[in-house]
Scaffold this motif. Structure first.
Motif, PDB file in Angstrom:
ATOM      1  N   VAL A   1      10.715 -20.637  -7.923  1.00  0.00           N
ATOM      2  CA  VAL A   1      10.583 -19.387  -7.175  1.00  0.00           C
ATOM      3  C   VAL A   1      11.797 -18.502  -7.470  1.00  0.00           C
ATOM      4  O   VAL A   1      12.934 -18.924  -7.264  1.00  0.00           O
ATOM      5  CB  VAL A   1      10.498 -19.653  -5.650  1.00  0.00           C
ATOM      6  N   SER A   2      11.551 -17.275  -7.916  1.00  0.00           N
ATOM      7  CA  SER A   2      12.673 -16.381  -8.219  1.00  0.00           C
ATOM      8  C   SER A   2      13.421 -15.984  -6.952  1.00  0.00           C
ATOM      9  O   SER A   2      12.869 -16.006  -5.850  1.00  0.00           O
ATOM     10  CB  SER A   2      12.179 -15.125  -8.935  1.00  0.00           C
ATOM     11  N   ASP A   3      14.665 -15.624  -7.126  1.00  0.00           N
ATOM     12  CA  ASP A   3      15.475 -15.134  -6.012  1.00  0.00           C
ATOM     13  C   ASP A   3      15.087 -13.697  -5.672  1.00  0.00           C
ATOM     14  O   ASP A   3      15.056 -13.304  -4.513  1.00  0.00           O
ATOM     15  CB  ASP A   3      16.959 -15.217  -6.374  1.00  0.00           C
ATOM     16  N   LYS A   4      14.745 -12.912  -6.698  1.00  0.00           N
ATOM     17  CA  LYS A   4      14.404 -11.502  -6.491  1.00  0.00           C
ATOM     18  C   LYS A   4      12.986 -11.371  -5.934  1.00  0.00           C
ATOM     19  O   LYS A   4      12.033 -11.938  -6.475  1.00  0.00           O
ATOM     20  CB  LYS A   4      14.520 -10.712  -7.788  1.00  0.00           C
ATOM     21  N   ILE A   5      12.867 -10.618  -4.854  1.00  0.00           N
ATOM     22  CA  ILE A   5      11.580 -10.335  -4.232  1.00  0.00           C
ATOM     23  C   ILE A   5      11.367  -8.830  -4.253  1.00  0.00           C
ATOM     24  O   ILE A   5      12.242  -8.058  -3.848  1.00  0.00           O
ATOM     25  CB  ILE A   5      11.540 -10.819  -2.757  1.00  0.00           C
ATOM     26  N   LYS A   6      10.207  -8.412  -4.720  1.00  0.00           N
ATOM     27  CA  LYS A   6       9.850  -6.990  -4.700  1.00  0.00           C
ATOM     28  C   LYS A   6       9.026  -6.738  -3.444  1.00  0.00           C
ATOM     29  O   LYS A   6       8.015  -7.413  -3.215  1.00  0.00           O
ATOM     30  CB  LYS A   6       9.052  -6.615  -5.942  1.00  0.00           C
ATOM     31  N   LEU A   7       9.472  -5.806  -2.634  1.00  0.00           N
ATOM     32  CA  LEU A   7       8.761  -5.437  -1.413  1.00  0.00           C
ATOM     33  C   LEU A   7       7.977  -4.156  -1.669  1.00  0.00           C
ATOM     34  O   LEU A   7       8.448  -3.265  -2.379  1.00  0.00           O
ATOM     35  CB  LEU A   7       9.753  -5.213  -0.272  1.00  0.00           C
ATOM     36  N   ASN A   8       6.784  -4.064  -1.072  1.00  0.00           N
ATOM     37  CA  ASN A   8       6.015  -2.822  -1.193  1.00  0.00           C
ATOM     38  C   ASN A   8       5.384  -2.488   0.153  1.00  0.00           C
ATOM     39  O   ASN A   8       5.019  -3.374   0.920  1.00  0.00           O
ATOM     40  CB  ASN A   8       4.987  -2.924  -2.306  1.00  0.00           C
ATOM     41  N   PHE A   9       5.302  -1.209   0.388  1.00  0.00           N
ATOM     42  CA  PHE A   9       4.827  -0.689   1.661  1.00  0.00           C
ATOM     43  C   PHE A   9       3.818   0.428   1.407  1.00  0.00           C
ATOM     44  O   PHE A   9       4.109   1.343   0.649  1.00  0.00           O
ATOM     45  CB  PHE A   9       5.998  -0.091   2.466  1.00  0.00           C
ATOM     46  N   ASP A  10       2.665   0.334   2.004  1.00  0.00           N
ATOM     47  CA  ASP A  10       1.699   1.428   2.080  1.00  0.00           C
ATOM     48  C   ASP A  10       1.495   1.682   3.562  1.00  0.00           C
ATOM     49  O   ASP A  10       0.890   0.852   4.251  1.00  0.00           O
ATOM     50  CB  ASP A  10       0.392   1.063   1.393  1.00  0.00           C
ATOM     51  N   ILE A  11       2.031   2.781   4.044  1.00  0.00           N
ATOM     52  CA  ILE A  11       2.061   3.025   5.485  1.00  0.00           C
ATOM     53  C   ILE A  11       1.230   4.243   5.854  1.00  0.00           C
ATOM     54  O   ILE A  11       1.410   5.332   5.294  1.00  0.00           O
ATOM     55  CB  ILE A  11       3.518   3.239   5.961  1.00  0.00           C
ATOM     56  N   SER A  12       0.336   4.036   6.795  1.00  0.00           N
ATOM     57  CA  SER A  12      -0.393   5.128   7.440  1.00  0.00           C
ATOM     58  C   SER A  12       0.009   5.100   8.903  1.00  0.00           C
ATOM     59  O   SER A  12      -0.020   4.039   9.540  1.00  0.00           O
ATOM     60  CB  SER A  12      -1.910   4.902   7.319  1.00  0.00           C
ATOM     61  N   ALA A  13       0.431   6.245   9.423  1.00  0.00           N
ATOM     62  CA  ALA A  13       0.882   6.302  10.803  1.00  0.00           C
ATOM     63  C   ALA A  13       0.197   7.447  11.525  1.00  0.00           C
ATOM     64  O   ALA A  13      -0.071   8.503  10.942  1.00  0.00           O
ATOM     65  CB  ALA A  13       2.397   6.466  10.866  1.00  0.00           C
ATOM     66  N   ILE A  14      -0.076   7.223  12.800  1.00  0.00           N
ATOM     67  CA  ILE A  14      -0.783   8.201  13.641  1.00  0.00           C
ATOM     68  C   ILE A  14       0.208   8.830  14.616  1.00  0.00           C
ATOM     69  O   ILE A  14       0.963   8.119  15.285  1.00  0.00           O
ATOM     70  CB  ILE A  14      -1.930   7.522  14.408  1.00  0.00           C
ATOM     71  N   LYS A  15       0.167  10.156  14.682  1.00  0.00           N
ATOM     72  CA  LYS A  15       1.058  10.883  15.594  1.00  0.00           C
ATOM     73  C   LYS A  15       0.685  10.553  17.042  1.00  0.00           C
ATOM     74  O   LYS A  15      -0.497  10.584  17.416  1.00  0.00           O
ATOM     75  CB  LYS A  15       0.970  12.383  15.351  1.00  0.00           C
ATOM     76  N   ASN A  16       1.707  10.250  17.836  1.00  0.00           N
ATOM     77  CA  ASN A  16       1.480   9.934  19.247  1.00  0.00           C
ATOM     78  C   ASN A  16       1.078  11.210  19.994  1.00  0.00           C
ATOM     79  O   ASN A  16       1.595  12.289  19.705  1.00  0.00           O
ATOM     80  CB  ASN A  16       2.744   9.350  19.877  1.00  0.00           C
ATOM     81  N   ALA A  17       0.184  11.035  20.959  1.00  0.00           N
ATOM     82  CA  ALA A  17      -0.301  12.198  21.741  1.00  0.00           C
ATOM     83  C   ALA A  17       0.771  12.708  22.674  1.00  0.00           C
ATOM     84  O   ALA A  17       1.665  12.039  23.087  1.00  0.00           O
ATOM     85  CB  ALA A  17      -1.528  11.795  22.547  1.00  0.00           C
TER      86      ALA A  17
ATOM     87  N   LYS B   1      -5.715  15.290   9.217  1.00  0.00           N
ATOM     88  CA  LYS B   1      -6.363  14.974  10.491  1.00  0.00           C
ATOM     89  C   LYS B   1      -7.607  14.162  10.150  1.00  0.00           C
ATOM     90  O   LYS B   1      -8.444  14.598   9.358  1.00  0.00           O
ATOM     91  CB  LYS B   1      -6.739  16.244  11.253  1.00  0.00           C
ATOM     92  N   ASP B   2      -7.718  12.953  10.717  1.00  0.00           N
ATOM     93  CA  ASP B   2      -8.862  12.098  10.400  1.00  0.00           C
ATOM     94  C   ASP B   2     -10.088  12.522  11.218  1.00  0.00           C
ATOM     95  O   ASP B   2      -9.993  13.384  12.095  1.00  0.00           O
ATOM     96  CB  ASP B   2      -8.496  10.614  10.560  1.00  0.00           C
ATOM     97  N   PRO B   3     -11.270  11.937  10.948  1.00  0.00           N
ATOM     98  CA  PRO B   3     -12.488  12.340  11.656  1.00  0.00           C
ATOM     99  C   PRO B   3     -12.454  12.097  13.167  1.00  0.00           C
ATOM    100  O   PRO B   3     -13.294  12.603  13.892  1.00  0.00           O
ATOM    101  CB  PRO B   3     -13.573  11.470  11.005  1.00  0.00           C
ATOM    102  N   PHE B   4     -11.471  11.322  13.641  1.00  0.00           N
ATOM    103  CA  PHE B   4     -11.368  11.023  15.066  1.00  0.00           C
ATOM    104  C   PHE B   4     -10.349  11.915  15.763  1.00  0.00           C
ATOM    105  O   PHE B   4     -10.018  11.697  16.925  1.00  0.00           O
ATOM    106  CB  PHE B   4     -11.017   9.541  15.256  1.00  0.00           C
ATOM    107  N   GLY B   5      -9.813  12.889  15.015  1.00  0.00           N
ATOM    108  CA  GLY B   5      -8.858  13.831  15.586  1.00  0.00           C
ATOM    109  C   GLY B   5      -7.413  13.380  15.539  1.00  0.00           C
ATOM    110  O   GLY B   5      -6.535  14.057  16.067  1.00  0.00           O
ATOM    111  N   ASN B   6      -7.143  12.225  14.908  1.00  0.00           N
ATOM    112  CA  ASN B   6      -5.768  11.735  14.796  1.00  0.00           C
ATOM    113  C   ASN B   6      -5.023  12.455  13.676  1.00  0.00           C
ATOM    114  O   ASN B   6      -5.568  12.628  12.584  1.00  0.00           O
ATOM    115  CB  ASN B   6      -5.755  10.231  14.474  1.00  0.00           C
TER     116      ASN B   6
END
Length: 184
Positions: A168-184, A132-137
């Motif tokens: 340009v190489s054919d292979k692409i590395k994808l990366n994801f850093d995801i922060s998500a907030i629960k809907n009220a 829970k973040d400081p804003f209550g999320n």
């Protein structure tokens, strides 16, 4: 097997783009890696802590927002040689399957659409925790990675190098850093 902690996370979430990254790495000139990211994207998650296989994700990326740290390169990537952003302004991912791999590891599989071509993509994810973040999320975090061959989506522009190989190489590395907030 679900734990009470995971079950409590069940619900719908909105990706917090200000605290998330959707990025990529591509080999350039056969000698180095160029990294980039997309600055404008949105998405939703449905997490089911009791049954992770019932979880889902949806992401929309504005291709015009590509950022590799070079305005010239970004302009080329937006052009008809690559993403044709005037004609195909959005890249989308819609999950079709979720699975637990054990511990904090998961895999989400879905349809990735680029340039009007849709192909399956599996993303390996690590659950980074909830707080829970400081804003209550109520927040959850995931870190993910996947690899694609850009040619499978019609991204075939290239230039031959004098010493052999391609720019340009054919292979692409994808990366994801995801922060998500629960809907009220």
């Amino acid at each position: 097997m679900a734990t009470p902690e995971l079950t409590a996370l069940t619900g719908d979430y909105t990706i917090d783009a200000a605290h998330s990254t959707i990025g990529f790495t591509v080999r350039h000139a056969m000698v180095t890696n160029v990294k980039g990211k997309f600055l404008d994207f949105s998405g939703t998650l449905h997490l089911d802590g009791g049954d992770p296989t019932a979880s889902a994700a949806s992401i929309d990326v504005k291709m015009e927002s590509i950022d590799t740290g070079s305005a010239d390169r970004d302009g080329h990537l937006k052009s008809a040689d690559f993403f044709k952003t005037d004609e195909f302004p959005t890249m989308t991912f819609r999950s079709t399957k979720a699975e637990s791999l054990g511990g904090d590891d998961y895999r989400i599989t879905g349809d990735l659409e680029i340039l009007g071509t849709t192909k399956p993509l599996s993303i390996d994810l690590e659950f980074n925790g909830a707080a829970k973040d400081p804003f209550g999320n109520e927040r959850v975090g995931f870190e993910g990675k996947a690899e694609i061959l850009r040619s499978e989506w019609g991204l075939t522009w290239n230039a031959a190098l004098e010493t052999g190989g391609v720019l340009v190489s054919d292979k692409i590395k994808l990366n994801f850093d995801i922060s998500a907030i629960k809907n009220a």
